[in-house]
Write an enzyme that holds these catalytic residues in place. Structure first.
Site, short mmCIF file in Angstrom:
data_model
loop_
_atom_site.label_atom_id
_atom_site.label_comp_id
_atom_site.label_asym_id
_atom_site.label_seq_id
_atom_site.Cartn_x
_atom_site.Cartn_y
_atom_site.Cartn_z
N SER A 6 -69.52 -41.64 -30.66
CA SER A 6 -69.05 -42.74 -30.75
C SER A 6 -69.81 -44.10 -31.05
O SER A 6 -70.81 -43.96 -30.25
CB SER A 6 -68.15 -43.13 -29.51
OG SER A 6 -67.34 -44.39 -29.68
N HIS A 38 -66.98 -49.39 -36.79
CA HIS A 38 -66.66 -48.43 -35.70
C HIS A 38 -66.38 -47.14 -36.18
O HIS A 38 -65.82 -46.91 -37.18
CB HIS A 38 -65.58 -48.69 -34.66
CG HIS A 38 -65.03 -47.56 -34.10
ND1 HIS A 38 -63.92 -47.18 -34.30
CD2 HIS A 38 -65.37 -47.16 -32.90
CE1 HIS A 38 -63.59 -46.24 -33.49
NE2 HIS A 38 -64.32 -46.13 -32.51
N ASN A 71 -65.83 -42.76 -34.79
CA ASN A 71 -65.81 -41.90 -33.55
C ASN A 71 -65.20 -40.38 -34.06
O ASN A 71 -64.28 -40.32 -35.00
CB ASN A 71 -64.70 -42.45 -32.57
CG ASN A 71 -64.58 -41.51 -31.46
OD1 ASN A 71 -63.76 -40.46 -31.39
ND2 ASN A 71 -65.45 -41.60 -30.29
N VAL A 72 -66.10 -39.39 -33.58
CA VAL A 72 -65.72 -38.07 -34.02
C VAL A 72 -65.74 -37.30 -32.58
O VAL A 72 -66.73 -37.53 -31.83
CB VAL A 72 -66.16 -37.25 -35.07
CG1 VAL A 72 -65.77 -37.86 -36.43
CG2 VAL A 72 -67.73 -37.47 -34.94
N ARG A 73 -64.57 -36.51 -32.17
CA ARG A 73 -64.37 -36.02 -30.99
C ARG A 73 -64.01 -34.66 -30.96
O ARG A 73 -63.07 -34.50 -31.77
CB ARG A 73 -63.95 -36.90 -30.07
CG ARG A 73 -62.39 -37.31 -30.39
CD ARG A 73 -61.97 -38.52 -29.28
NE ARG A 73 -60.80 -38.84 -29.87
CZ ARG A 73 -60.44 -39.72 -30.75
NH1 ARG A 73 -61.40 -40.42 -31.29
NH2 ARG A 73 -59.19 -40.13 -31.12
N HIS A 129 -62.47 -48.03 -48.50
CA HIS A 129 -61.29 -47.15 -48.34
C HIS A 129 -61.46 -46.06 -49.32
O HIS A 129 -60.77 -44.78 -49.31
CB HIS A 129 -59.73 -47.66 -48.62
CG HIS A 129 -59.46 -48.42 -47.16
ND1 HIS A 129 -58.52 -47.77 -46.48
CD2 HIS A 129 -59.66 -49.82 -46.66
CE1 HIS A 129 -58.31 -48.56 -45.54
NE2 HIS A 129 -58.83 -49.72 -45.66
N GLY A 145 -63.66 -41.69 -14.62
CA GLY A 145 -64.99 -42.27 -13.93
C GLY A 145 -66.20 -42.09 -14.68
O GLY A 145 -67.46 -41.86 -14.22
#
Length: 316
Positions: A107, A121, A123-125, A160, A273
């Site tokens: 991220s 920004h 993010n790859v997950r 884009h 957490g």
């Protein structure tokens, strides 16, 4: 893949670590005035811990501060494991309750100093939840979006087009689907406005099977620099005024509001957490709020609010 029971998590992890390395190297070279500082962290599993707290994992948090271009750039890799999923993960999918999990991803958020260079920004997950004697449940997610302050149509269209090119090998329907999802996701309902000009957003992706879904994740991750760096190069040397800087700081407030109120990754990290410093590295170093502020009619600041209307950027 012949069976969902053999998910190569290690292969995903190797790709994500290399992606973090590549993005940091390119952004650091582009900035030329500062270097990324790495904070490697780990957490030992604690079986006696509260079941809603994370039990293990680690990561590499990298932050570049006070650079020639980037006021703050954070690129984080994390791999978190636990015996029980946090509420943010099971609220929409109660069938996952009671499963152990692994969540890993990269991220990043880039906050330039020059108001003419947009914040970006990405993010790859990958997420997998397992339970004894049952098949694992897994999915990929991620995307990228752009948050300009003084937007230039050329930049937004190019952003884009790169997103469209990354999606094209996977079907003509993919870019419109994930572009529209991005527009819906990065929306501040309490403000009635979009955070930026969008890009791509996808989650819970597993219907294509592991290999094809992983290939798409790599296409998105690999195209981020291609989408962002040319914009940085075009805008980084534009002169800016104190008025423009103050507007940038004001609009960064919207970024903070979204991340702390709506962002699923932030909520997952805090509820599980996770490591607070790494989770909140996405927040800008300087930000301001002004009570009931409105741009002057026909001012250069007012232009942004028209750009924030979702539209088909490829049909200009």
């Amino acid at each position: 893949m012949s069976s969902d029971a053999m998910i190569p998590v290690g292969e995903v992890k190797r790709y994500l670590l290399k992606l973090q390395d590549r993005i940091c190297r390119v952004l650091q070279d582009e900035d030329g005035g500062a270097v990324f500082q790495e904070d490697a962290w780990s957490r030992e599993q604690d079986e006696a811990a509260d079941t809603n707290q994370p039990l293990g994992g680690g990561g590499r948090t990298r932050v570049l501060r006070c650079g020639a271009i980037f006021e703050q750039a954070g690129v984080n890799f994390s791999h978190v494991t636990g015996a029980h999923l946090p509420p943010s993960a099971t609220a929409a999918r109660p069938e996952l309750s009671g499963r152990s999990f692994e969540a890993l991803g990269v991220s990043l958020v880039i906050h330039p100093e020059n108001p003419h260079v947009p914040t970006s920004h990405a993010n790859v997950r990958f997420f997998i939840a397992e339970k004894e004697d049952e098949d694992p449940v897994w999915w990929f997610g991620g995307g990228y979006d752009l948050t300009p302050y003084y937007p230039v149509e050329e930049d937004v269209v190019a952003w884009h087009k790169t997103a469209w090119s990354a999606c094209r090998p996977f079907g003509d329907h993919v870019y419109p689907r994930f572009k529209e999802w991005c527009d819906r996701y990065f929306y501040l309902t309490h403000r009635g406005e979009a955070r930026g000009v969008g890009g791509l957003f996808f989650d819970d992706l597993n219907e294509w099977g592991f290999d094809r879904s992983f290939e798409f994740l790599r296409a998105v991750g690999d195209s981020y620099l291609e989408a962002y760096v040319p914009i940085v190069r075009r805008r980084k040397d534009e002169p800016w005024t104190d008025r423009q800087r103050q507007f940038q700081l004001y609009r960064r407030g919207r970024y903070v509001e979204f991340n702390l109120v709506y962002d699923r990754g932030t909520l997952f990290g805090l509820q599980s957490g996770g490591r607070t410093e790494s989770i909140l590295m996405s927040l800008p170093p300087l930000v301001s709020w002004r009570y009931n502020w409105q741009p002057e009619p026909a001012s250069e600041e007012s232009v942004l609010y028209d750009f924030l209307r979702p539209r088909d950027w490829l049909d200009q």
